[in-house]
Design a protein around this motif. Structure first.
Motif, PDB file in Angstrom:
ATOM      1  N   ILE A 209     -38.822  27.374 -20.115  1.00 26.63           N
ATOM      2  CA  ILE A 209     -38.664  26.179 -18.886  1.00 26.63           C
ATOM      3  C   ILE A 209     -37.127  26.096 -20.485  1.00 26.63           C
ATOM      4  N   THR A 210     -35.656  26.089 -18.651  1.00 28.26           N
ATOM      5  CA  THR A 210     -35.094  25.466 -19.223  1.00 28.26           C
ATOM      6  C   THR A 210     -34.368  24.318 -19.811  1.00 28.26           C
ATOM      7  N   SER A 211     -33.401  23.892 -20.406  1.00 28.48           N
ATOM      8  CA  SER A 211     -33.015  22.846 -20.432  1.00 28.48           C
ATOM      9  C   SER A 211     -32.946  21.912 -19.423  1.00 28.48           C
ATOM     10  N   GLY A 212     -32.706  22.278 -18.323  1.00 27.85           N
ATOM     11  CA  GLY A 212     -32.356  21.628 -16.900  1.00 27.85           C
ATOM     12  C   GLY A 212     -33.689  21.062 -16.338  1.00 27.85           C
ATOM     13  N   GLY A 213     -34.966  21.513 -16.987  1.00 29.16           N
ATOM     14  CA  GLY A 213     -36.156  21.803 -16.314  1.00 29.16           C
ATOM     15  C   GLY A 213     -36.785  22.940 -15.241  1.00 29.16           C
ATOM     16  N   SER A 214     -36.016  23.996 -15.079  1.00 29.67           N
ATOM     17  CA  SER A 214     -36.247  25.443 -14.035  1.00 29.67           C
ATOM     18  C   SER A 214     -37.636  25.821 -15.168  1.00 29.67           C
ATOM     19  N   THR A 215     -38.743  25.947 -14.215  1.00 25.60           N
ATOM     20  CA  THR A 215     -39.594  27.264 -14.398  1.00 25.60           C
ATOM     21  C   THR A 215     -39.745  28.854 -14.281  1.00 25.60           C
ATOM     22  N   SER A 216     -40.303  29.747 -15.269  1.00 24.16           N
ATOM     23  CA  SER A 216     -40.461  30.249 -14.547  1.00 24.16           C
ATOM     24  C   SER A 216     -42.226  31.794 -15.403  1.00 24.16           C
ATOM     25  N   TYR A 217     -42.876  31.703 -15.051  1.00 26.16           N
ATOM     26  CA  TYR A 217     -44.163  32.073 -15.390  1.00 26.16           C
ATOM     27  C   TYR A 217     -44.209  33.778 -15.393  1.00 26.16           C
ATOM     28  N   ALA A 218     -45.135  33.902 -15.682  1.00 25.57           N
ATOM     29  CA  ALA A 218     -45.589  36.296 -16.398  1.00 25.57           C
ATOM     30  C   ALA A 218     -46.441  35.745 -14.933  1.00 25.57           C
ATOM     31  N   ALA A 219     -46.529  36.783 -14.469  1.00 28.04           N
ATOM     32  CA  ALA A 219     -47.232  36.909 -13.247  1.00 28.04           C
ATOM     33  C   ALA A 219     -48.891  36.360 -13.493  1.00 28.04           C
ATOM     34  N   SER A 220     -49.360  36.931 -15.083  1.00 26.60           N
ATOM     35  CA  SER A 220     -50.708  36.890 -15.152  1.00 26.60           C
ATOM     36  C   SER A 220     -51.226  35.457 -15.142  1.00 26.60           C
ATOM     37  N   VAL A 221     -50.164  34.760 -15.239  1.00 27.75           N
ATOM     38  CA  VAL A 221     -50.636  33.159 -15.441  1.00 27.75           C
ATOM     39  C   VAL A 221     -49.887  31.898 -14.393  1.00 27.75           C
ATOM     40  N   LYS A 222     -49.000  32.387 -12.972  1.00 26.23           N
ATOM     41  CA  LYS A 222     -48.919  32.137 -12.225  1.00 26.23           C
ATOM     42  C   LYS A 222     -49.676  31.106 -11.337  1.00 26.23           C
ATOM     43  N   GLY A 223     -49.385  29.931 -11.363  1.00 25.40           N
ATOM     44  CA  GLY A 223     -50.821  29.119 -10.029  1.00 25.40           C
ATOM     45  C   GLY A 223     -51.718  28.601 -11.031  1.00 25.40           C
ATOM     46  N   ARG A 224     -51.919  29.035 -12.436  1.00 33.17           N
ATOM     47  CA  ARG A 224     -52.608  28.219 -13.155  1.00 33.17           C
ATOM     48  C   ARG A 224     -52.639  27.709 -14.483  1.00 33.17           C
ATOM     49  N   PHE A 225     -51.464  28.111 -14.613  1.00 40.85           N
ATOM     50  CA  PHE A 225     -50.429  27.102 -16.031  1.00 40.85           C
ATOM     51  C   PHE A 225     -48.833  26.838 -15.632  1.00 40.85           C
ATOM     52  N   THR A 226     -48.948  25.826 -16.611  1.00 40.68           N
ATOM     53  CA  THR A 226     -47.398  24.477 -16.113  1.00 40.68           C
ATOM     54  C   THR A 226     -47.000  23.943 -17.762  1.00 40.68           C
ATOM     55  N   ILE A 227     -45.500  24.810 -17.557  1.00 45.08           N
ATOM     56  CA  ILE A 227     -45.241  24.328 -18.420  1.00 45.08           C
ATOM     57  C   ILE A 227     -44.295  23.141 -18.464  1.00 45.08           C
ATOM     58  N   SER A 228     -43.484  21.957 -18.979  1.00 44.35           N
ATOM     59  CA  SER A 228     -42.678  20.834 -18.834  1.00 44.35           C
ATOM     60  C   SER A 228     -42.566  20.405 -20.443  1.00 44.35           C
ATOM     61  N   ARG A 229     -41.746  19.778 -20.106  1.00 39.16           N
ATOM     62  CA  ARG A 229     -40.910  19.051 -21.249  1.00 39.16           C
ATOM     63  C   ARG A 229     -40.419  17.725 -21.154  1.00 39.16           C
ATOM     64  N   ASP A 230     -40.413  16.610 -22.448  1.00 34.79           N
ATOM     65  CA  ASP A 230     -40.306  15.402 -23.270  1.00 34.79           C
ATOM     66  C   ASP A 230     -39.411  15.757 -23.866  1.00 34.79           C
ATOM     67  N   ASN A 231     -38.006  15.156 -23.684  1.00 33.58           N
ATOM     68  CA  ASN A 231     -36.603  15.434 -24.774  1.00 33.58           C
ATOM     69  C   ASN A 231     -37.251  14.171 -25.033  1.00 33.58           C
ATOM     70  N   ALA A 232     -37.589  13.203 -24.846  1.00 37.66           N
ATOM     71  CA  ALA A 232     -37.728  12.078 -25.575  1.00 37.66           C
ATOM     72  C   ALA A 232     -38.209  12.183 -26.797  1.00 37.66           C
ATOM     73  N   LYS A 233     -38.803  12.757 -26.675  1.00 39.12           N
ATOM     74  CA  LYS A 233     -39.975  13.369 -27.617  1.00 39.12           C
ATOM     75  C   LYS A 233     -39.773  14.652 -27.940  1.00 39.12           C
ATOM     76  N   ASN A 234     -38.926  15.081 -27.848  1.00 41.33           N
ATOM     77  CA  ASN A 234     -38.777  16.607 -28.390  1.00 41.33           C
ATOM     78  C   ASN A 234     -40.258  16.978 -28.467  1.00 41.33           C
ATOM     79  N   THR A 235     -40.462  17.670 -27.240  1.00 43.75           N
ATOM     80  CA  THR A 235     -42.205  17.433 -27.367  1.00 43.75           C
ATOM     81  C   THR A 235     -42.136  19.041 -25.600  1.00 43.75           C
ATOM     82  N   VAL A 236     -42.635  20.296 -25.320  1.00 44.23           N
ATOM     83  CA  VAL A 236     -42.780  21.248 -24.839  1.00 44.23           C
ATOM     84  C   VAL A 236     -44.587  21.180 -24.390  1.00 44.23           C
TER      85      VAL A 236
END
Length: 121
Positions: A51-78
Motif C-alpha cells: 500500500i502506498t502512502s496515499g492508500g493505493s493497493t496492489s496484491y499478488a495474484a495468489s491472494v487477490k480477492g482474499r486479502f486486504t491491506i490497509s493502513r492507519d497513519n494516526a496509529k502508525n499501523t498497517v
C-alpha cells in the motif's frame, strides 16, 4: 531507527480468517509505502500486498480477492486482513517499509520480526 512489530498470526482452519497488524515506531510512517511479505519453508520471500502512502493497493495474484491491506497513519499501523485462508498461505509473514516507483515496490531495510500463520485442519 524504525522498528516494525507484527502481531496477529496463529493457527487457523482452512477457510478461516486472520488479521495481521504491523506497528511502526517513529514519525515517518505516513511518508512510506508498506508491504506484507511471506516466506514458506524452502521458498523465497514473496511480496503479498503493498500500500502506498496515499492508500493505493496492489496484491499478488495468489491472494487477490482474499486479502486486504490497509493502513492507519494516526496509529502508525498497517494491517493485512486474510480471508478464505488456504494451507498454501502457511508462512511467516513480515511487514516492510519501502517505496513504490512506477508501480513497483522497493523494500527498504526496515523489517519486522515476522509472525507465523499456519492454516491446517
Amino acid at each position: 531507527q524504525v522498528q516494525l512489530v507484527e502481531s496477529g498470526g496463529g493457527l487457523v482452519q482452512p477457510g478461516g480468517s486472520l488479521r495481521l497488524s504491523c506497528a511502526a515506531s517513529g514519525s515517518i510512517f505516513s511518508m512510506y509505502a508498506m508491504g506484507w511479505y511471506r516466506q514458506a519453508p524452502g521458498k523465497p520471500r514473496e511480496l503479498v500486498a503493498r500500500i502506498t502512502s496515499g492508500g493505493s493497493t496492489s496484491y499478488a495474484a495468489s491472494v487477490k480477492g482474499r486479502f486486504t491491506i490497509s493502513r492507519d497513519n494516526a496509529k502508525n499501523t498497517v494491517y493485512l486482513q486474510m480471508n478464505s485462508l488456504e494451507p498454501e498461505d502457511t508462512a511467516v509473514y513480515y511487514c516492510n517499509m519501502g517505496q513504490v516507483r512506477n508501480g513497483i515496490y522497493y523494500p527498504a531495510e526496515y523489517w519486522g520480526q515476522g509472525t507465523q500463520v499456519t492454516v491446517s485442519s
